[in-house]
Design a protein around this motif. Structure first.
Motif, PDB file in Angstrom:
ATOM      1  N   VAL A  28       0.718  -1.156   0.157  1.00 25.80           N
ATOM      2  CA  VAL A  28       0.012  -0.133   0.035  1.00 25.80           C
ATOM      3  C   VAL A  28       0.803   1.077  -0.034  1.00 25.80           C
ATOM      4  O   VAL A  28       0.680   2.246  -0.694  1.00 25.80           O
ATOM      5  N   GLU A  29       1.885   1.267   0.941  1.00 22.96           N
ATOM      6  CA  GLU A  29       2.702   2.410   1.077  1.00 22.96           C
ATOM      7  C   GLU A  29       3.464   2.616  -0.312  1.00 22.96           C
ATOM      8  O   GLU A  29       3.609   3.813  -0.970  1.00 22.96           O
ATOM      9  N   ASN A  30       4.042   1.451  -0.962  1.00 26.32           N
ATOM     10  CA  ASN A  30       4.713   1.741  -2.226  1.00 26.32           C
ATOM     11  C   ASN A  30       3.772   1.988  -3.343  1.00 26.32           C
ATOM     12  O   ASN A  30       4.162   2.944  -4.267  1.00 26.32           O
ATOM     13  N   SER A  31       2.544   1.670  -3.276  1.00 25.73           N
ATOM     14  CA  SER A  31       1.485   2.155  -4.309  1.00 25.73           C
ATOM     15  C   SER A  31       0.883   3.388  -4.403  1.00 25.73           C
ATOM     16  O   SER A  31       0.695   4.278  -5.158  1.00 25.73           O
ATOM     17  N   LYS A  34       3.889   7.843  -2.845  1.00 31.73           N
ATOM     18  CA  LYS A  34       4.521   8.643  -3.571  1.00 31.73           C
ATOM     19  C   LYS A  34       3.525   9.794  -3.763  1.00 31.73           C
ATOM     20  O   LYS A  34       3.862  11.002  -3.441  1.00 31.73           O
ATOM     21  N   ALA A  35       2.401   9.427  -4.108  1.00 32.52           N
ATOM     22  CA  ALA A  35       1.479  10.719  -4.343  1.00 32.52           C
ATOM     23  C   ALA A  35       0.832  11.157  -3.146  1.00 32.52           C
ATOM     24  O   ALA A  35       0.716  12.244  -2.995  1.00 32.52           O
ATOM     25  N   VAL A  36       0.815  10.433  -2.049  1.00 35.11           N
ATOM     26  CA  VAL A  36       0.474  11.071  -0.744  1.00 35.11           C
ATOM     27  C   VAL A  36       1.603  12.027  -0.232  1.00 35.11           C
ATOM     28  O   VAL A  36       1.545  13.151   0.224  1.00 35.11           O
ATOM     29  N   LYS A  37       2.763  11.451  -0.459  1.00 32.46           N
ATOM     30  CA  LYS A  37       4.047  12.308   0.151  1.00 32.46           C
ATOM     31  C   LYS A  37       4.236  13.785  -0.796  1.00 32.46           C
ATOM     32  O   LYS A  37       4.435  14.634  -0.269  1.00 32.46           O
ATOM     33  N   GLU A  38       3.990  13.358  -2.062  1.00 30.16           N
ATOM     34  CA  GLU A  38       3.856  14.617  -3.082  1.00 30.16           C
ATOM     35  C   GLU A  38       2.939  15.622  -2.402  1.00 30.16           C
ATOM     36  O   GLU A  38       3.127  16.944  -2.656  1.00 30.16           O
ATOM     37  N   ASN A  39       1.559  15.116  -2.217  1.00 33.70           N
ATOM     38  CA  ASN A  39       0.677  16.127  -1.932  1.00 33.70           C
ATOM     39  C   ASN A  39       0.669  16.758  -0.514  1.00 33.70           C
ATOM     40  O   ASN A  39       0.128  17.866  -0.281  1.00 33.70           O
ATOM     41  N   LEU A  40       1.567  16.189   0.403  1.00 32.59           N
ATOM     42  CA  LEU A  40       1.535  16.354   1.753  1.00 32.59           C
ATOM     43  C   LEU A  40       2.786  17.057   2.142  1.00 32.59           C
ATOM     44  O   LEU A  40       2.780  17.693   3.183  1.00 32.59           O
TER      45      LEU A  40
END
Length: 183
Positions: A28-31, A34-40
């Motif tokens: 889940v983290e790998n999927s 990246k998007a979560v970290k980019e947005n936050l």
């Protein structure tokens, strides 16, 4: 002796389930990570930068811990709708969309549930956002000085704030805790 064997069996089962769950969490983290970290990452750093130095480390621990909770909640939604093997296949396919890893029955099942699961993940994300708001409330207080202006004939008897175009402030007013203070 039977109790000891049962306890060892349960402990082994728990460790096996935890290892399986850890594998799903990693996927889940790998999927999504990246998007979560980019947005936050930008809001995370902005908030950190306005905090006193002695509060920054605590904030980052809470914030980053909350991201892990989001991954756990997404994993729970997926495991509620699919078996562990199916979740692994779906998440691996998400990481490598050109590989066509979803085929046959799993592709049909995923297609049938994709919208409902997406909505459930979206609702989970909304709940998570409320948790983040709780964390932020420990560190931030927004005081809008001068907003309680008086009505003015120039504005047809309304206050400047009533006439202003302020969609963000309107949204904040609907969802935030509002109060007055005398200064």
């Amino acid at each position: 002796m039977k109790k000891l064997i049962l306890a060892l069996f349960l402990l082994g089962s728990f460790q096996f389930a935890t290892a399986q769950s850890q594998e799903i969490l990693t996927l889940v983290e790998n999927s999504f990570g990246k998007a979560v970290k980019e947005n936050l990452s930008e809001p995370r750093e902005q908030i950190k930068s306005i905090l006193p130095e002695d509060k920054q480390e605590d904030f980052l621990k809470e914030f980053d811990g909350a991201i892990f909770i989001l991954y756990k909640k997404v994993a729970q939604v997926l495991l509620k709708n699919f078996s562990e093997e199916e979740v692994k296949a779906i998440l691996n396919a998400k990481q490598d969309p050109d590989n066509n890893l979803l085929t046959g029955d799993l592709l049909n099942k995923y297609s049938d549930k994709e919208v409902a699961v997406g909505e459930e993940i979206s609702a989970t994300t909304d709940e998570w956002a409320m948790m983040i708001e709780g964390i932020l409330m420990k560190y931030l207080v927004l005081l809008c000085d001068g907003m309680a202006d008086t009505p003015n004939d120039v504005f047809g008897g309304k206050t400047p704030m009533e006439c202003a175009n302020k969609p963000f402030m309107d949204k904040l007013a609907k969802t935030a805790e509002i109060g007055l203070c005398r200064t």
